[in-house]
Design a protein around this motif. Sequence first.
Motif, PDB file in Angstrom:
ATOM      1  N   ALA A 168       0.526  -1.087   0.128  1.00  0.00           N
ATOM      2  CA  ALA A 168       0.530  -0.524   0.032  1.00  0.00           C
ATOM      3  C   ALA A 168       0.892   0.978  -0.143  1.00  0.00           C
ATOM      4  O   ALA A 168       0.302   1.669  -0.369  1.00  0.00           O
ATOM      5  CB  ALA A 168      -1.022   0.266   1.300  1.00  0.00           C
ATOM      6  N   GLY A 176      -1.175   5.050   2.343  1.00  0.00           N
ATOM      7  CA  GLY A 176      -0.696   4.449   3.229  1.00  0.00           C
ATOM      8  C   GLY A 176       0.684   4.443   3.789  1.00  0.00           C
ATOM      9  O   GLY A 176       0.399   3.487   4.753  1.00  0.00           O
ATOM     10  N   THR A 343      -5.752  -2.031  -2.024  1.00  0.00           N
ATOM     11  CA  THR A 343      -4.817  -1.739  -0.914  1.00  0.00           C
ATOM     12  C   THR A 343      -4.973  -1.626   0.585  1.00  0.00           C
ATOM     13  O   THR A 343      -4.670  -2.133   0.694  1.00  0.00           O
ATOM     14  CB  THR A 343      -3.774  -1.489  -1.993  1.00  0.00           C
ATOM     15  OG1 THR A 343      -4.184   0.430  -2.376  1.00  0.00           O
ATOM     16  CG2 THR A 343      -3.689  -2.201  -3.436  1.00  0.00           C
ATOM     17  N   LEU A 344      -5.353  -0.450   0.391  1.00  0.00           N
ATOM     18  CA  LEU A 344      -5.607   0.662   1.965  1.00  0.00           C
ATOM     19  C   LEU A 344      -6.437  -1.133   2.567  1.00  0.00           C
ATOM     20  O   LEU A 344      -6.446  -1.080   4.437  1.00  0.00           O
ATOM     21  CB  LEU A 344      -6.438   1.523   1.730  1.00  0.00           C
ATOM     22  CG  LEU A 344      -5.936   2.746   0.618  1.00  0.00           C
ATOM     23  CD1 LEU A 344      -6.483   3.752   0.329  1.00  0.00           C
ATOM     24  CD2 LEU A 344      -4.044   2.697   1.236  1.00  0.00           C
ATOM     25  N   ALA A 347      -4.223  -3.695   3.370  1.00  0.00           N
ATOM     26  CA  ALA A 347      -3.097  -2.919   4.483  1.00  0.00           C
ATOM     27  C   ALA A 347      -3.801  -2.748   6.404  1.00  0.00           C
ATOM     28  O   ALA A 347      -2.888  -3.428   6.207  1.00  0.00           O
ATOM     29  CB  ALA A 347      -2.404  -1.048   4.093  1.00  0.00           C
TER      30      ALA A 347
END
Length: 413
Positions: A168, A176, A343-344, A347
């Motif tokens: 991220a 990220g 991706t967040l 993460a």
Amino acid sequence: MTTSETEAASAGGPAGPKPEPRQGPGLASELVRAGTVGLIAAFVGFSSSFAIVLEGLTKVGASRAEAASGLMALSVAMGACAIFLSLRLRMPISVAWSTPGAALLAGSAAVDGGFAAAVGAFLVAAALIVVTGLWKPLGRWVSAIPKPLANAMLAGILLPLCLAPAKAVQEKPAVGLAIVVVWAAVGTFKKLYAVPAAVVVAIVLITATTHISAADLGPLWPKPVLVTPDFTAAAVIGIALPLYVVTMASQNIPGIAVLNVNGYEPEPGPLFGWTGAFGLASAPFGGHAVNLAAITAALCADENAGPDPRKRYRAAAIGGGAYVLLGLGAGAAVAFVGAAPPTLIEAVAGLALLGALGNSLVGAVTDPGDREAAVVTLVVTVSGVQFFGISGAFWGLLAGGALYAAKRRLPTK
């Protein structure tokens, strides 16, 4: 025998880990901790794979309304099942939909008979899981999985997600890095609030950078669509049997292993039977499979959910309640989570699972005699190899188990 032990014994399984000496936060802090972990588990479980579920249902013939109904039915069924089993056994029993099963459906084509035939196959697969729960030799086999191999398989399941924070930061540096820095900074002073702080930051940043209109949200409560099942040989062979195999091999068996790794040893059979029963209830509304969770089970079963192992069931029960709410508000949930960069979300999950990954790695390699078999299990699991639609977790356990057995049969030099 305590009340918890009596209830657990009457349900068919041991009561779980012995309580630790009471130290640390009070009741309010423990409830906040369990609630936070439960909400994270539900958010991660729903957001990480709901798109696969929708795609899978659509590929086997579901209309948009039927797919939305299936998503709602699955969410409500697995949430209710988690609440029921967690409160009954006083153990953190996390329940999920079959993500590998959904992936299997997504790679399939519509069968003759359309979605009605697919629903018939869902019912057959759920019935097979119920029957499996009544077959006691399977429960004994699952309980006999060596702990180093179970730890290694769990580490292999967790590792890809635990890499997500680094990815991220690479893909979306500002957002990220903000999530990771907040997690690290808060954890330095108060580890209990590190992951919740990261979740809050992620939600705020997603909300600030994403525009979601009322039209995007649609109806907050999708209407359940009852589908009359059609039982065909083609659907049973092409959908039901593969769905049953991947659900047992990739979800239920790893789910039991995760519980065992964390010190909980429920009898597997009843758990399989109950998840199959809730699957039977959701199938007529488009739900493909309900089963034990693995990754979110690790969230609710380790020390992140509370210092006393006997009270961590609260996290799984709260997570189940969150699943029910997500299902009832599927329109808004799908719009918000679907708008968020994957991706967040991954993460945040990776940060929450770092502790579980560390514990499983230690448990896998502590015994030098079992280390090689454990490493084989880890490597095959994390490789992501798939044969016959069955995920690497099963093949990793099979490969490591073969080496583990061979070392005990052959004389050492």
